[in-house]
Scaffold this motif. Structure first.
Motif, PDB file in Angstrom:
ATOM      1  N   ARG A  40      52.097  72.654  71.395  1.00 28.95           N
ATOM      2  CA  ARG A  40      50.722  72.254  71.106  1.00 28.95           C
ATOM      3  C   ARG A  40      50.051  73.162  70.080  1.00 28.95           C
ATOM      4  N   LEU A  43      51.026  71.009  67.082  1.00 23.89           N
ATOM      5  CA  LEU A  43      50.539  69.629  67.196  1.00 23.89           C
ATOM      6  C   LEU A  43      49.631  69.515  68.427  1.00 23.89           C
ATOM      7  N   GLU A  46      49.170  65.879  70.290  1.00 18.08           N
ATOM      8  CA  GLU A  46      50.345  65.073  70.636  1.00 18.08           C
ATOM      9  C   GLU A  46      50.278  64.657  72.101  1.00 18.08           C
ATOM     10  N   LYS A  50      55.122  61.280  73.587  1.00 18.25           N
ATOM     11  CA  LYS A  50      55.806  61.880  72.435  1.00 18.25           C
ATOM     12  C   LYS A  50      56.305  63.283  72.765  1.00 18.25           C
ATOM     13  N   LEU A  51      55.571  63.998  73.618  1.00 18.75           N
ATOM     14  CA  LEU A  51      56.016  65.327  74.029  1.00 18.75           C
ATOM     15  C   LEU A  51      57.349  65.262  74.773  1.00 18.75           C
ATOM     16  N   SER A  54      60.009  64.815  72.080  1.00 23.14           N
ATOM     17  CA  SER A  54      60.161  65.925  71.147  1.00 23.14           C
ATOM     18  C   SER A  54      60.592  67.221  71.843  1.00 23.14           C
TER      19      SER A  54
END
Length: 163
Positions: A40, A43, A46, A50-51, A54
């Motif tokens: 974080r 990003l 986010e 999506k976390l 990713s």
């Protein structure tokens, strides 16, 4: 400890098993939070779905199995969920200096096509800014009779939609 556990009708080892599970869960949550905080920093907005994708490699590296729901629950518990920004453009100014026309079709019963056309302008957000969509709709059939997209709110866009 034995006296306390017997009051609840449990054995002493049940307390320690529960304590160990709670400690493991807390340790797991702290690891997850540390990994998410690192992500974080780069990003901050986010979302969780999506976390999960990713950070899957980071979770595997730390030997942690984390699904979407678990990540949702951990982040919710620690107030780390990102909420969607609810922004909308203020589009109507009813206190302008121009003449306001009365609604002459308020009590009219529309019985056939092309009897009444209504028009409206809506804003479409793009990468470069806003576009303005002017629509003219037949009130009976609700079909779009004319439309125009323009970069400004000038009268030309509405005239092109009417043509």
């Amino acid at each position: 400890m034995t006296t306390i556990t017997h009051c609840f009708g449990l054995k002493r080892n049940a307390y320690y098993k529960h304590k160990n599970r709670a400690d493991k869960r807390l340790n797991l949550e702290l690891q997850i939070i540390n990994i998410v905080r690192k992500r974080r920093k780069s990003l901050p907005r986010e979302g969780v779905r999506k976390l999960v994708k990713s950070l899957n490699a980071d979770f595997n590296k730390a030997n942690i199995k984390v699904g979407r729901d678990t990540l949702f629950n951990v982040l919710r518990k620690n107030q780390m969920l990102t909420l969607r920004r609810k922004t909308s453009a203020r589009t109507t100014n009813s206190y302008h200096r121009f003449y306001k026309y009365n609604n002459i079709i308020k009590d009219l019963e529309v019985t056939r096509a092309n009897q009444v056309w209504v028009s409206d302008i809506t804003y479409i957000r793009t990468i470069k800014g806003f576009c303005y969509l002017a629509l003219i709709t037949d009130m009976h059939s609700r079909k779009i009779v004319g439309y125009d997209i323009s970069d400004s709110l000038e009268l030309k866009g509405c005239v092109r939609a009417a043509k």
